[in-house]
Design an enzyme around this catalytic site. Structure first.
Site, PDB file in Angstrom:
ATOM      1  CE  LYS A   1      -5.106   6.954  10.488  1.00 26.15           C
ATOM      2  NZ  LYS A   1      -3.707   6.578  10.247  1.00 26.15           N
TER       3      LYS A   1
ATOM      4  CE1 TYR B   1      -8.019   4.736   9.875  1.00 27.07           C
ATOM      5  CE2 TYR B   1      -9.244   6.629   9.050  1.00 27.07           C
ATOM      6  CZ  TYR B   1      -8.167   5.770   8.959  1.00 27.07           C
ATOM      7  OH  TYR B   1      -7.234   5.948   7.967  1.00 27.07           O
TER       8      TYR B   1
ATOM      9  CG  ASP C   1       1.870  -5.257  17.183  1.00 29.41           C
ATOM     10  OD1 ASP C   1       1.570  -4.056  17.041  1.00 29.41           O
ATOM     11  OD2 ASP C   1       1.101  -6.099  17.666  1.00 29.41           O
ATOM     12  CB  VAL C   2       3.627   0.133  15.394  1.00 29.47           C
ATOM     13  CG1 VAL C   2       4.457   0.048  14.127  1.00 29.47           C
ATOM     14  CG2 VAL C   2       2.132   0.143  15.087  1.00 29.47           C
TER      15      VAL C   2
ATOM     16  N   GLY D   1       0.802  -1.229   0.000  1.00 28.41           N
ATOM     17  CA  GLY D   1       0.000   0.000   0.000  1.00 28.41           C
ATOM     18  C   GLY D   1       0.833   1.277   0.000  1.00 28.41           C
ATOM     19  CB  ILE D   2       0.173   4.520   1.667  1.00 31.46           C
ATOM     20  CG1 ILE D   2      -1.192   4.790   1.015  1.00 31.46           C
ATOM     21  CG2 ILE D   2       0.927   5.818   1.911  1.00 31.46           C
ATOM     22  CD1 ILE D   2      -2.173   5.568   1.899  1.00 31.46           C
TER      23      ILE D   2
ATOM     24  CG  ASN E   1       2.175   4.121   5.986  1.00 26.90           C
ATOM     25  OD1 ASN E   1       1.390   4.829   5.361  1.00 26.90           O
ATOM     26  ND2 ASN E   1       2.222   2.795   5.831  1.00 26.90           N
TER      27      ASN E   1
END
Ligand code: NDP
Length: 261
Positions: free
Chosen positions: A159, A155, A62-63, A17-18, A89
């Site tokens: 963010k 979510y 795993d962040v 992905g990104i 990210n």
């Protein structure tokens, strides 16, 4: 022009992905990469970058796990020496009506999207301070850090949190040559949007595969196309470049004009 020659860059969520697009762009501009994800296919993703002539390590991390995050930055330093740029990210999303949204969904979303960003920033800042060379932190927020969409309060909250921690950290490290900025991608064609399209599509009406995205893009994105990972990578590499030395604490949209505030 190789803007990132001799620079070491960490990208979380870098297996696809990104994140993978960001890693590739840094690599094509001379950087050495440590990319991280939960899935072990990050190792293959790094190998595929190496096949393209990019120095890359894939690290399972795993962040949300402080020790694993420390090990990620250790590995980046051991492999390449120092961490100059860190891109937070990694992210997850679920979509549910408020009555169905579970506490577990709330917690895991905040854990990955907000705490994960914090843990990586904390580790990166410690190393940038120790090197005395400063550095660049770029945190991935979302259009939902500007304007919460329906059925995703957890979510959106996670963010918005990224924006707050970006501003606070930017003030704390401003005199140490470290900048901290956030980005807000809009509708970017990735696995995450495939999920969004399916689940929001079913909840918001009788949309077939791809139809919700097409409709939102047509009606809400002035440029009338979804974004790509490469579109996002252009902004991230700019914020990490010498041209962005005087930019910190900012949150910048990359969304074809979807949100203009
Ligand atoms: P994808 O779902 O394609 O990729 C998400 C990435 O995050 C994967 O690499 C995944 O790794 C990683 N990840 C998830 N949980 C963890 C964790 N606990 N530890 C480490 N890595 C983890 O999403 P996108 O590429 O679309 O999204 C990237 C970022 O951009 C996210 O933060 C997302 O919220 C944000 N964003 C995306 C938008 C879009 O339209 N696509 C719009 C706005 C923001 P693994 O494969 O191992 O699970």
């Amino acid at each position: 022009m190789k803007r990132f020659k001799e620079k070491t860059v960490v990208v979380t969520g870098g297996n696809k992905g990104i994140g993978l697009a960001i890693a590739r762009r840094f690599g094509n501009e001379g950087a050495r990469l440590a990319i991280a994800s939960v899935e072990s296919n990050v190792v293959e993703a790094a190998r595929s970058l190496e096949d393209e002539g990019i120095a890359a390590r894939g690290v399972v991390c795993d962040v949300t796990d402080k020790e694993a995050v420390r090990a990620l930055y250790d590995e980046a330093e051991d492999a390449f020496g120092g961490v100059d740029i860190s891109v937070q990210n990694a992210g997850i999303i679920t979509i549910a009506k408020v009555e169905n949204l579970t506490e577990q969904e709330w917690d895991s979303t905040m854990d990955v999207n907000t705490k994960g960003v914090f843990l990586c920033c904390q580790e990166a800042i410690a190393r940038m301070r120790a090197s005395g060379k400063g550095g660049r932190l770029i945190n991935t927020a979302s259009g939902q850090a500007r304007d919460g969409f329906i059925y995703t309060p957890h979510y959106a909250a996670s963010k918005f949190g990224v924006m707050g921690l970006t501003q606070s950290l930017a003030k704390e490290v401003a005199l140490e040559g470290i900048t901290v900025n956030a980005i807000c991608p809009g509708i970017i064609q990735t696995d995450m949007w495939d999920y969004n399209d399916k689940v929001w599509g079913e909840m918001l009406g009788d949309y077939g595969p791809g139809e919700l995205m097409a409709s939102w893009v047509e009606n809400n994105v002035p440029m009338k196309r979804p974004g790509s990972g490469a579109d996002v990578a252009g902004l991230v590499t700019f914020l990490a470049s010498a041209d962005a030395t005087y930019i910190t604490g900012q949150t910048i949209n990359v969304d074809g004009g979807l949100i203009m505030s």
